[in-house]
Design a protein around this motif. Sequence first.
Motif, short mmCIF file in Angstrom:
data_model
loop_
_atom_site.label_atom_id
_atom_site.label_comp_id
_atom_site.label_asym_id
_atom_site.label_seq_id
_atom_site.Cartn_x
_atom_site.Cartn_y
_atom_site.Cartn_z
N HIS A 6 44.94 34.86 27.41
CA HIS A 6 44.93 33.59 28.12
C HIS A 6 44.08 33.65 29.38
O HIS A 6 43.84 32.64 30.01
N LEU A 7 43.69 34.86 29.76
CA LEU A 7 43.05 35.02 31.06
C LEU A 7 41.53 34.95 30.95
O LEU A 7 40.91 35.69 30.18
N ILE A 8 40.95 34.07 31.72
CA ILE A 8 39.50 33.86 31.67
C ILE A 8 38.75 35.13 32.07
O ILE A 8 37.75 35.49 31.47
N GLU A 9 39.32 35.87 33.08
CA GLU A 9 38.61 37.07 33.57
C GLU A 9 38.47 38.12 32.49
O GLU A 9 37.59 38.97 32.55
N GLU A 10 39.37 38.09 31.51
CA GLU A 10 39.34 39.12 30.48
C GLU A 10 38.18 38.95 29.52
O GLU A 10 37.83 39.88 28.80
N GLN A 11 37.59 37.75 29.50
CA GLN A 11 36.64 37.48 28.43
C GLN A 11 35.40 38.36 28.50
O GLN A 11 34.76 38.61 27.49
N SER A 12 35.13 38.90 29.69
CA SER A 12 33.98 39.79 29.80
C SER A 12 34.28 41.14 29.14
O SER A 12 33.37 41.91 28.85
N ARG A 13 35.55 41.47 28.96
CA ARG A 13 35.92 42.74 28.35
C ARG A 13 35.93 42.67 26.83
O ARG A 13 36.11 43.68 26.16
#
Lengths: 243, 256
Positions: free
Chosen positions: A201-208
């Motif tokens: 759900h976390l936008i910041e995770e999408q780079s991972r």
Amino acid sequence: MGSSTATTPEGNSSEILVRAEGIEKTYGSRLPFTRSVTVLTGADLEIRTGEIVGIVGANGSGKSTLMNILVGVLEQDGGTVERTGTVGWCPQEPLLYDRLTVGETFRLFGSGYGMTAEEIDEAKHRLASKLDFEQYLDYRIDQLSGGNRQKINLSIALMHDPDVLMLDEPYTGFDWETYLTFWDLAEELAADGTAVTMISHLIEEQSRLDRIYEVRDGQVYDVTDQEGETDATASERGEATDE
Amino acid sequence: MQRPVNGGKRPMNRVRTGIRSNVSTFLRTPLNVVLALLLPIVVIEGWGQAMAGLPSMPTVEAIPIDLGRLLGAIFGVAIIAGLMGLAQMISARAADRRLVQTGYPPRTLLATRLATLGGVTVVVAAVNYGVLWLTISPEAPVLTFVFLVLAGLVYAFLGALVGALLPRLFEGSLVVVFLAMMDAFLSGDSPLASDVPEFVEYFPLYHPKELLQEAMFQGTYTTGDLGFVAGYLMVLLVLVTVVFGMTMRTSGGWSA
């Protein structure tokens, strides 16, 4: 009724471990005054070795339903799922036996995986050290905090070193240190060839994430290479979408 | 990729691990232990005193207070065993599905549950028998105990079946408690329940009660009653296996 097949992995560098095609699912009810809910209407996706895959989508879009079908704990109404290798499943809510201790929980689920007592013991200590719950090995599950319970929930999915990890929001309740440890672990596993799939759900995770699938209107869209953001991430920030 | 290597060693025994887990879960639920130990005293003496003031019936040799105690014992075993069977199935269902997903066979899981239930039923029957023995000396002590165990097993399997069918403990408990109460009352030759319809003969406790009553007061038993109870247990076992298998069904497997 859909179909499912299982084969063994052949060790290709980018082998497809899970392939789902045309998955359909409707939750029906035979009771009067209840409604059927159509969740998936032809979802397709592939999961490959060594990838970290994110499944995103708005609340109620069918992410958990899709994952349960991929894992095999929920039967699809239509479509096919081909699975290869072994799976570790971490459900959203910890599905554990409340009255058992952490050690007993490892033994019971380890026996399900077909592990020896030594392998179970090794996995228990390795994961307890990594996720920092060594001091709770003799505690009963119902005596643990939510975060520690979630660590056990995740560890049960990891203990047999599966080929595919299916994680439904696995970090709920984790403190920041554990959250970072979790990501280190996920990246290590992916580097070793494990396919890590998680509902996020976390936008910041999408780079991972190596690949991002968005569940929307009953379908699954590969939005990995799309510029900007998905409808789901926008809606989670409270912005209007065109749905 | 790292994988578990057995190195010639045998995988952990699933049956032993499962039964050990079930027994630990039972013993760590204080209400279970309290009910199993205290309920017999309450129901045996309570039922006996409730029937003490009733007139003797010409068709029943036993005096009402003893018949009441016997009915209390059979009800005490049935209700505890039934509730244990129910709780074993309902409270663990979600975790059971996860355990099955890891590769634990549903039938093995069910077998460990029923084996644990069998053990618990024997203990509960022993407690009930002990309380009963303080006030009545059975003509055939071993048969009396065995028939109490059989009555408990019938309800343990029935509770397990209800637990596999119903979604929540509350609804399941209501079903088991009301069924056991009506069953013990209507099957019990009580003057308050005379002229009961013939279908009561098919109630779960009817034949166990007949066996128990005969063993207790006459020291004998009727083969027909025993056959009926054995058949009842077999039918319940098949139903529990089918329903439990359906609730634990997974869609396709993963190659190991």
